[in-house]
Design a protein around this motif. Structure first.
Motif, PDB file in Angstrom:
ATOM      1  N   SER A  38       0.826  -1.209   0.000  1.00 27.91           N
ATOM      2  CA  SER A  38       0.000   0.000   0.000  1.00 27.91           C
ATOM      3  C   SER A  38       0.857   1.255   0.000  1.00 27.91           C
ATOM      4  O   SER A  38       0.386   2.345   0.312  1.00 27.91           O
ATOM      5  CB  SER A  38      -0.934   0.007   1.222  1.00 27.91           C
ATOM      6  N   THR A  39       2.130   1.095  -0.360  1.00 31.00           N
ATOM      7  CA  THR A  39       3.052   2.214  -0.467  1.00 31.00           C
ATOM      8  C   THR A  39       3.602   2.264  -1.883  1.00 31.00           C
ATOM      9  O   THR A  39       3.592   1.255  -2.603  1.00 31.00           O
ATOM     10  CB  THR A  39       4.227   2.064   0.512  1.00 31.00           C
ATOM     11  N   ARG A 122      -4.227  -2.185  -6.224  1.00 31.93           N
ATOM     12  CA  ARG A 122      -3.759  -1.340  -5.122  1.00 31.93           C
ATOM     13  C   ARG A 122      -3.462   0.094  -5.522  1.00 31.93           C
ATOM     14  O   ARG A 122      -3.379   0.971  -4.654  1.00 31.93           O
ATOM     15  CB  ARG A 122      -2.483  -1.951  -4.526  1.00 31.93           C
ATOM     16  N   ASP A 124      -4.895   2.688  -6.950  1.00 29.98           N
ATOM     17  CA  ASP A 124      -5.782   3.811  -6.626  1.00 29.98           C
ATOM     18  C   ASP A 124      -5.718   4.203  -5.159  1.00 29.98           C
ATOM     19  O   ASP A 124      -5.947   5.369  -4.813  1.00 29.98           O
ATOM     20  CB  ASP A 124      -7.226   3.456  -6.993  1.00 29.98           C
ATOM     21  N   GLY A 125      -5.412   3.266  -4.283  1.00 28.39           N
ATOM     22  CA  GLY A 125      -5.394   3.559  -2.851  1.00 28.39           C
ATOM     23  C   GLY A 125      -4.086   4.104  -2.335  1.00 28.39           C
ATOM     24  O   GLY A 125      -3.960   4.380  -1.139  1.00 28.39           O
ATOM     25  N   ILE A 126      -3.110   4.279  -3.188  1.00 31.76           N
ATOM     26  CA  ILE A 126      -1.796   4.750  -2.740  1.00 31.76           C
ATOM     27  C   ILE A 126      -1.744   6.272  -2.811  1.00 31.76           C
ATOM     28  O   ILE A 126      -2.005   6.873  -3.855  1.00 31.76           O
ATOM     29  CB  ILE A 126      -0.683   4.124  -3.588  1.00 31.76           C
ATOM     30  N   GLU A 127      -1.394   6.870  -1.705  1.00 31.13           N
ATOM     31  CA  GLU A 127      -1.326   8.330  -1.619  1.00 31.13           C
ATOM     32  C   GLU A 127       0.087   8.816  -1.917  1.00 31.13           C
ATOM     33  O   GLU A 127       1.070   8.097  -1.726  1.00 31.13           O
ATOM     34  CB  GLU A 127      -1.751   8.800  -0.226  1.00 31.13           C
ATOM     35  N   GLY A 128       0.175  10.032  -2.398  1.00 34.56           N
ATOM     36  CA  GLY A 128       1.472  10.657  -2.600  1.00 34.56           C
ATOM     37  C   GLY A 128       2.167  10.254  -3.878  1.00 34.56           C
ATOM     38  O   GLY A 128       3.360  10.527  -4.050  1.00 34.56           O
ATOM     39  N   MET A 129       1.453   9.640  -4.815  1.00 33.81           N
ATOM     40  CA  MET A 129       2.058   9.243  -6.074  1.00 33.81           C
ATOM     41  C   MET A 129       1.439  10.065  -7.200  1.00 33.81           C
ATOM     42  O   MET A 129       0.222  10.219  -7.274  1.00 33.81           O
ATOM     43  CB  MET A 129       1.845   7.747  -6.343  1.00 33.81           C
ATOM     44  N   ASN A 130       2.294  10.619  -8.053  1.00 36.44           N
ATOM     45  CA  ASN A 130       1.842  11.379  -9.205  1.00 36.44           C
ATOM     46  C   ASN A 130       0.875  10.547 -10.041  1.00 36.44           C
ATOM     47  O   ASN A 130       1.105   9.370 -10.281  1.00 36.44           O
ATOM     48  CB  ASN A 130       3.063  11.791 -10.037  1.00 36.44           C
ATOM     49  N   GLU A 131      -0.222  11.169 -10.492  1.00 32.54           N
ATOM     50  CA  GLU A 131      -1.261  10.425 -11.193  1.00 32.54           C
ATOM     51  C   GLU A 131      -0.760   9.829 -12.510  1.00 32.54           C
ATOM     52  O   GLU A 131      -1.101   8.695 -12.858  1.00 32.54           O
ATOM     53  CB  GLU A 131      -2.460  11.335 -11.466  1.00 32.54           C
ATOM     54  N   LYS A 134       1.297   6.858 -11.647  1.00 38.02           N
ATOM     55  CA  LYS A 134       0.427   5.765 -11.204  1.00 38.02           C
ATOM     56  C   LYS A 134      -0.202   5.055 -12.400  1.00 38.02           C
ATOM     57  O   LYS A 134      -0.227   3.827 -12.482  1.00 38.02           O
ATOM     58  CB  LYS A 134      -0.646   6.318 -10.269  1.00 38.02           C
TER      59      LYS A 134
END
Length: 537
Positions: A38-39, A122, A124-131, A134
């Motif tokens: 999740s990271t 997974r 979509d649920g990861i925060e802090g990643m450039n779209e 991703k």
């Protein structure tokens, strides 16, 4: 017997270390390490894990068995997996890779699929990643998932289709139709085309062109000719890949990353991390080291003589009698680039008296004049001379495209996609639409490249000569030993015809049902419901 507590399809349940990820029936965990995956770092680890199964197929015996054996071009040399060539009763649900007991592609590819599903589920649920980043990672995972399913559906037909991450024990599996599987493949590759970059920072990751080329091959396989030709031509005209001027340069072991490569499976020169290594050259090479004055060297390795070209490959396909004109081994460089015939003394302590290092020790030849030698002429040659009719399971011309100067776990990449094949995809798809002049142009452009630099002109064809057999023969010359042949014959409806005509081992046994492989018994046993076997097995 059915098992009631076994994992479906061998789908990977992940440990917290990708390099150690494994699935055995003894594992008791039923969840993926949520924190790990999740990271952003964990997502990258899962994506890297999705590549690993490629090595178990393209650099090892499974890829050779399933793509070269049992075709018109290759047959058994010295092997303990002969059922893949002879289509005998040994090819059944219990068939495994002897002596390792591996069930070939099935287990490994479904693990790769679940790695890919993990990334896709997974992301979509990861925060802090450039779209954009991703989406590119998801596209990469969908490309790999599409590739695994493409191989599986071609060989096994309807297979279990799972597009979601598996995190626990599943006891049921159902075979989706081929149409459903191909629809998923097309959807994945269209997404990959849209979101993969034109160039990757890290070599070996798929690009926009790789997805486009892959989709062209998929549409060719399912008969969408116009889409196949349009996509192939996009890659050809895109300007990011070029045919090399010299066919020999395509397989230069010291220049693997050139303009013709569209996507390749990666290894490296550090043998400590090359497990499983690329052993294609070793499986294809002869046992030349059994002759006095010869040892296995770093470039060609200690061959174990598993896969031999058929007589059809050595004679008819390459038209090797240069006395009759036409296409032959003196105007078509692809034979001498593909096959190694001569071996030079390289074991100084054991060189026979009267000879020196570098002298010819053996010649396993298809030269037409030598085929007419009498036994006395063969015996009087100053080296071991083996002509086609005297070949055995030890000595024969050998594919040398996969050579690389490291023993066993060598670092050569495997080119799954190169522009040479893309020209033939375009030619075949255009021909099937009746656009013969355009098809012939792509065909002849590629054939012209095979001409020896500065040598005799290679004969080109007219549009009236082009048909599916001409396409298959040209694919054979251009792609010999590159792990496409079985699926080429199946796609074109020529598998039974050509095996019966040209493969003396498989010809007497092959039947209609052999256009699909047997579903592994291990898969059938691990499901609670009925998981149907393919007909005939």
């Amino acid at each position: 017997m059915k098992s009631t507590i076994k994992y479906i399809l061998g789908l990977a349940v992940f440990s917290t270390c990708i390099s150690c990820a494994d699935l055995t029936e003894n594992m008791i965990t039923d969840t993926v390490a949520d924190v790990q995956f999740s990271t952003p770092e964990g997502l990258d680890e899962a994506l890297v894990g999705a590549y690993v199964p490629l090595r178990w197929y393209y650099g090892r015996e499974p890829g050779l068995l399933m793509n070269l054996f049992g075709t018109d071009m290759f047959m058994e040399g010295q092997s303990y997996n002969s059922e893949w060539d002879n289509y005998g009763p040994g090819l059944n649900a219990s068939t495994v890779l002897s002596p390792s007991g591996d069930v070939l592609v099935w287990e490994h590819f479904y693990k790769g699929i679940n790695y890919a599903n993990t990334v896709i589920s997974r992301a979509d649920g990861i925060e802090g990643m450039n779209e954009t980043t991703k989406l590119a990672k998801v596209a990469e995972a969908r490309f790999l998932r599409a590739h695994y399913y493409f191989v599986l559906v071609q060989h096994f037909g309807p297979v279990h289709l799972t597009l979601e991450e598996t995190t626990g024990v599943e006891l049921e599996a159902f075979r989706a139709s081929e149409d459903e599987v191909y629809a998923a493949i097309v959807s994945d590759l269209e997404f990959a085309m849209e979101h993969l970059p034109l160039e990757q920072v890290q070599y070996g990751r798929p690009t926009h062109d790789a997805a486009t080329n892959h989709l062209a091959k998929v549409h060719l396989t399912i008969g969408n000719w116009e889409k196949a030709s349009d996509l192939a031509i996009q890659v050809i005209e895109g300007g990011r890949h070029q045919l090399l001027d010299n066919y020999a340069d395509v397989f230069d072991p010291f220049n693997q990353r050139h303009e013709e490569v569209i996507w390749s499976v990666q290894w490296g020169d550090n043998t400590e991390v090359n497990n499983p290594g690329n052993e294609l050259q070793r499986f294809l090479g002869p046992r030349q080291w059994l002759l006095p004055g010869l040892i296995g060297d770093d470039m060609y390795h200690v061959g174990i003589a598993r896969f031999w070209p058929t007589d059809f490959t050595l004679t008819t396909l390459f038209g090797n009698d240069y006395r009759n004109g036409g296409l032959h081994i003196r105007n078509d460089s692809r034979y001498s680039v593909t096959f190694k015939e001569a071996w030079l003394y390289n074991d100084e302590p054991n060189v026979p008296a009267g000879f020196s290092i570098g002298d010819t020790a053996a010649w396993f030849t298809n030269d037409p004049i030598r085929q007419e030698y009498t036994p006395e002429q063969i015996e009087s040659a100053p080296y071991r001379l083996v002509i086609i009719k005297d070949r055995n399971d030890v000595f024969s011309p050998t594919v040398q495209k996969h050579r690389y100067p490291y023993l066993r776990n060598n670092g050569r990449d495997y080119m799954y996609m190169r522009l040479g094949e893309t020209y033939l995809i375009a030619a075949e798809a255009l021909m099937m639409q009746g656009k013969l002049d355009e098809a012939t142009s792509y065909f002849n452009t590629l054939r012209k490249r095979a001409e020896f630099p500065g040598g005799e002109e290679i004969p080109l064809i007219t549009s009236a000569e082009l048909d599916i057999d001409m396409i298959l023969d040209e694919r054979g010359r251009e792609l010999a030993g590159e792990l496409h042949r079985w699926t080429d014959l199946k796609r074109t409806g020529k598998l039974l015809e050509r095996v019966k005509m040209y493969n003396p081992n498989g010809g007497p046994n092959i039947q209609d049902y052999h256009t699909l492989r047997p579903i592994p018994q291990s898969q059938i046993d691990r499901t609670k419901n009925e998981f149907a076997q393919n007909p005939g097995y």
